[in-house]
Design a protein around this motif. Structure first.
Motif, short mmCIF file in Angstrom:
data_model
loop_
_atom_site.label_atom_id
_atom_site.label_comp_id
_atom_site.label_asym_id
_atom_site.label_seq_id
_atom_site.Cartn_x
_atom_site.Cartn_y
_atom_site.Cartn_z
N ILE A 65 6.42 10.25 -47.97
CA ILE A 65 5.84 9.41 -49.02
C ILE A 65 4.36 9.80 -49.07
O ILE A 65 3.61 9.52 -48.12
CB ILE A 65 6.00 7.92 -48.69
CG1 ILE A 65 7.47 7.55 -48.57
CG2 ILE A 65 5.30 7.06 -49.75
CD1 ILE A 65 7.72 6.18 -47.96
N GLY A 91 4.85 8.37 -43.88
CA GLY A 91 3.94 7.80 -44.86
C GLY A 91 2.59 8.48 -44.70
O GLY A 91 1.85 8.19 -43.76
N ASN A 94 0.26 1.10 -45.70
CA ASN A 94 1.01 2.34 -45.56
C ASN A 94 2.25 2.12 -44.69
O ASN A 94 3.34 2.58 -45.02
CB ASN A 94 0.12 3.43 -44.96
CG ASN A 94 0.78 4.79 -44.93
OD1 ASN A 94 1.60 5.12 -45.78
ND2 ASN A 94 0.42 5.58 -43.95
N CYS A 104 10.24 5.93 -38.71
CA CYS A 104 9.10 5.82 -39.63
C CYS A 104 7.83 6.21 -38.89
O CYS A 104 7.58 5.73 -37.79
CB CYS A 104 8.97 4.39 -40.15
SG CYS A 104 10.33 3.89 -41.19
N ASP A 147 -1.02 8.97 -45.80
CA ASP A 147 -1.93 8.05 -46.49
C ASP A 147 -3.16 8.74 -47.08
O ASP A 147 -4.28 8.32 -46.84
CB ASP A 147 -2.33 6.93 -45.55
CG ASP A 147 -2.79 5.68 -46.29
OD1 ASP A 147 -2.52 5.57 -47.50
OD2 ASP A 147 -3.42 4.82 -45.66
N THR A 198 6.07 2.49 -45.95
CA THR A 198 6.92 3.48 -45.30
C THR A 198 8.19 2.83 -44.72
O THR A 198 9.27 3.38 -44.83
CB THR A 198 6.14 4.20 -44.18
OG1 THR A 198 4.96 4.80 -44.75
CG2 THR A 198 6.98 5.28 -43.52
N ILE A 249 10.86 9.60 -41.75
CA ILE A 249 10.16 9.21 -42.97
C ILE A 249 8.68 9.10 -42.63
O ILE A 249 8.30 8.32 -41.75
CB ILE A 249 10.69 7.88 -43.53
CG1 ILE A 249 12.19 7.99 -43.79
CG2 ILE A 249 9.93 7.47 -44.78
CD1 ILE A 249 12.88 6.70 -44.10
N ILE A 288 3.62 6.87 -39.71
CA ILE A 288 2.51 6.86 -40.66
C ILE A 288 1.42 7.78 -40.14
O ILE A 288 1.28 7.99 -38.93
CB ILE A 288 1.97 5.44 -40.93
CG1 ILE A 288 1.44 4.78 -39.66
CG2 ILE A 288 3.05 4.58 -41.59
CD1 ILE A 288 0.68 3.49 -39.90
#
Length: 82
Positions: A66, A40, A77, A9, A42, A81, A38, A11
Motif C-alpha cells: 500500500i 504499508g 498507516n 502487516c 508511508d 495497512t 502486506i 508498516i
C-alpha cells in the motif's frame, strides 16, 4: 497444506537500511500454510519504497504494498495497512 492464509502487516517509513532484512525475515518463515506480506509504505523520502516495490515485483504472489501518496503517520498507516 492449509487453505487459510496468514497476513503479516508491516508498516514502514524511511527504513531503507533495514527494510530488506525485515522483508526477508517474513519470506524465510517455514510454514505449512500460505503467508502474505502486506506493507504499508508511508511516503518515505529515502529508497524504502523502491526496495519494497522491487520485492513485490520479485514475489507478486506473496507481497502486497500500500503506497501512500501523503505521509499518514504511524497510527493511521498501521490502521490502513491492517
Amino acid at each position: 497444506m492449509s487453505d487459510k492464509t496468514v497476513s503479516v502487516c508491516m508498516i514502514t517509513y524511511n527504513h531503507e537500511a533495514f527494510i530488506s532484512q525485515a522483508i526477508e525475515g517474513v519470506l524465510m518463515q517455514k510454514t505449512n500454510f500460505p503467508v502474505e506480506l502486506i506493507i504499508g509504505e508511508d511516503c518515505s523520502t529515502d529508497q524504502t519504497r523502491k526496495i519494497c516495490l522491487e520485492y513485490q515485483e520479485k514475489y507478486p504472489d506473496r507481497i502486497k504494498i500500500i503506497c501512500n501518496e501523503n505521509n499518514l503517520g504511524m497510527m493511521r498507516n498501521f490502521t490502513q495497512t491492517l
